[in-house]
Motif scaffolding. Structure first.
Motif, PDB file in Angstrom:
ATOM      1  N   UNK A 181       2.524  -6.387   5.266  1.00  0.00           N
ATOM      2  CA  UNK A 181       2.627  -4.838   4.902  1.00  0.00           C
ATOM      3  C   UNK A 181       2.732  -4.789   3.563  1.00  0.00           C
ATOM      4  N   UNK A 182       2.228  -3.452   3.244  1.00  0.00           N
ATOM      5  CA  UNK A 182       2.174  -2.768   1.584  1.00  0.00           C
ATOM      6  C   UNK A 182       3.303  -1.743   1.703  1.00  0.00           C
ATOM      7  N   UNK A 183       3.823  -1.593   0.642  1.00  0.00           N
ATOM      8  CA  UNK A 183       4.701  -0.550   0.324  1.00  0.00           C
ATOM      9  C   UNK A 183       4.340   0.225  -1.067  1.00  0.00           C
ATOM     10  N   UNK A 184       3.674   1.103  -0.994  1.00  0.00           N
ATOM     11  CA  UNK A 184       3.003   1.747  -2.542  1.00  0.00           C
ATOM     12  C   UNK A 184       4.249   2.739  -2.939  1.00  0.00           C
ATOM     13  N   UNK A 185       4.729   2.550  -4.130  1.00  0.00           N
ATOM     14  CA  UNK A 185       5.740   3.483  -4.696  1.00  0.00           C
ATOM     15  C   UNK A 185       5.046   4.039  -5.998  1.00  0.00           C
ATOM     16  N   UNK A 186       5.870   5.407  -6.101  1.00  0.00           N
ATOM     17  CA  UNK A 186       5.114   6.076  -7.342  1.00  0.00           C
ATOM     18  C   UNK A 186       6.243   7.021  -7.851  1.00  0.00           C
ATOM     19  N   UNK A 187       6.822   6.766  -9.246  1.00  0.00           N
ATOM     20  CA  UNK A 187       8.150   7.664  -9.691  1.00  0.00           C
ATOM     21  C   UNK A 187       9.022   7.489  -8.645  1.00  0.00           C
ATOM     22  N   UNK A 188       9.383   6.535  -8.251  1.00  0.00           N
ATOM     23  CA  UNK A 188      10.664   6.251  -7.329  1.00  0.00           C
ATOM     24  C   UNK A 188      10.501   6.846  -5.964  1.00  0.00           C
ATOM     25  N   UNK A 189       9.341   7.036  -5.640  1.00  0.00           N
ATOM     26  CA  UNK A 189       9.304   7.469  -3.912  1.00  0.00           C
ATOM     27  C   UNK A 189       8.202   6.713  -3.351  1.00  0.00           C
ATOM     28  N   UNK A 190       8.114   6.524  -2.130  1.00  0.00           N
ATOM     29  CA  UNK A 190       7.227   5.523  -1.399  1.00  0.00           C
ATOM     30  C   UNK A 190       6.132   6.573  -0.981  1.00  0.00           C
ATOM     31  N   UNK A 191       4.738   6.319  -1.153  1.00  0.00           N
ATOM     32  CA  UNK A 191       3.763   7.318  -1.193  1.00  0.00           C
ATOM     33  C   UNK A 191       2.914   6.905  -0.118  1.00  0.00           C
ATOM     34  N   UNK A 192       3.126   5.494   0.301  1.00  0.00           N
ATOM     35  CA  UNK A 192       2.269   4.864   1.536  1.00  0.00           C
ATOM     36  C   UNK A 192       2.637   3.503   1.958  1.00  0.00           C
ATOM     37  N   UNK A 193       2.806   3.487   3.264  1.00  0.00           N
ATOM     38  CA  UNK A 193       2.999   2.112   3.802  1.00  0.00           C
ATOM     39  C   UNK A 193       2.077   1.966   5.109  1.00  0.00           C
ATOM     40  N   UNK A 194       1.863   0.631   5.083  1.00  0.00           N
ATOM     41  CA  UNK A 194       1.169   0.059   6.281  1.00  0.00           C
ATOM     42  C   UNK A 194       0.676  -1.450   6.098  1.00  0.00           C
TER      43      UNK A 194
END
Length: 317
Positions: A213-226
């Motif tokens: 699974x992947x967790x995409x982070x940007x500027x301290x927030x999670x923007x997409x997971x799946x």
């Protein structure tokens, strides 16, 4: 106050590898350190929860409530949850032998005598592919190559058989051949130990190789997971799409296609933009919406969340 990680929410299933990806400055390393409560002062966890299901009963411990220097977190840190740091030369002591540094964790978390501790350390050095582990036990950091130092770091993390391993860009400073060896080693050890792995990286090629699974982070927030396959074949967030489009491909220059880039850079946390933090760099940003409305996280499929107004519109349409 600067918020380095702001409400990042995700889970790591047992026996799976979850990769956290994003550009430098997105909060990936701080997320990993927060789990172990080793954020350097004056940094601290000021809210939220970090739930660790230590015995698999569904009655988790909230690590965020524990004293960072107290006995409760010290029982977990290095034993149940361990971490491989990004640069072994700054994480390993230059004045102590490799064996003595790894043995310290065994002595803290077990009642083994000195001979048994030495045997355990030599055994785990052999597991991680260290050549001649008996002699490497008494070697110093400067006597080892980069690949050997990283293997020693992995051995230190695995010596107490943790249930969760946090790996913070463990192959960044290595050449591609050694990098491939370390990745194969980690996949092999995970299967042998039924261990969960939280792998922090900015290399989407590594993600494709090892992630469930992947967790995409940007500027301290999670923007997409799946799930990894869905992230690569059907990315829903504009930032995820931009990261994938920026991967160099064989024959790209020969075909006359320029390398795709993400314009600009990650904003300064002191000057966070209003609305969606990615909107100043987003080609699909909508004036009056993305620069004003802070997007909510929407579930688009099982274990598939996206934090974007465009995804929210698709779900509700």
């Amino acid at each position: 106050m600067v918020t380095a990680v702001d409400g990042a929410s995700f889970s790591v299933p047992r026996g799976k590898t979850v990769c956290v990806v994003g550009e430098s400055g997105c909060g990936k390393s701080v997320t990993g350190r927060s789990i172990l409560r080793i954020v350097d002062a004056p940094g601290r966890v000021v809210g939220g929860s970090i739930l660790w299901d230590r015995d698999g009963t569904g009655d988790p411990v909230d690590l965020a409530t524990l004293d960072p220097g107290g006995p409760d977190i010290r029982k977990i840190r290095g034993d149940e949850i361990a971490m491989v740091f990004q640069e072994p030369m700054t994480s390993l002591s230059p004045v102590h032998t490799i064996g003595s540094q790894i043995a310290e964790s065994v002595r803290l978390h077990t009642d083994l005598d000195d001979d048994a501790v030495r045997g355990r350390v030599i055994e785990v050095l052999g597991q991680v592919g260290m050549p001649r582990p008996e002699s490497r036990y008494d070697a110093y950091t400067f006597q080892l190559s980069g690949g050997m130092r990283q293997r020693a770091m992995i051995a230190m993390a695995l010596v107490c058989h943790p249930r969760l391993l946090i790996a913070d860009e463990p192959t960044t400073a290595l050449d591609v051949t050694t990098q491939a060896q370390i990745l194969r080693l980690m996949v092999q050890l995970q299967a042998e130990m039924d261990m969960s792995v939280l792998f922090i990286t900015h290399d989407m090629g590594v993600v494709a190789q090892i992630a469930d699974e992947v967790v995409v982070m940007y500027l301290g927030t999670v923007v997409e997971t799946g799930p990894t396959e869905q992230i690569f074949t059907d990315p829903r967030h504009p930032y995820t799409r931009a990261l994938l489009q920026a991967i160099p491909r064989f024959g790209q220059r020969r075909a006359g296609r320029a390398l795709s880039i993400i314009p600009g850079s990650v904003p300064d946390p002191y000057r966070r933009p209003g609305g969606c933090p990615f909107h100043p760099r987003c080609a699909q940003a909508r004036p009056g919406t993305c620069d004003v409305v802070e997007p909510a996280t929407v579930t688009v499929a099982e274990r598939r969340d996206v934090r974007c107004v465009l995804a929210a519109e698709e779900v509700h349409s």
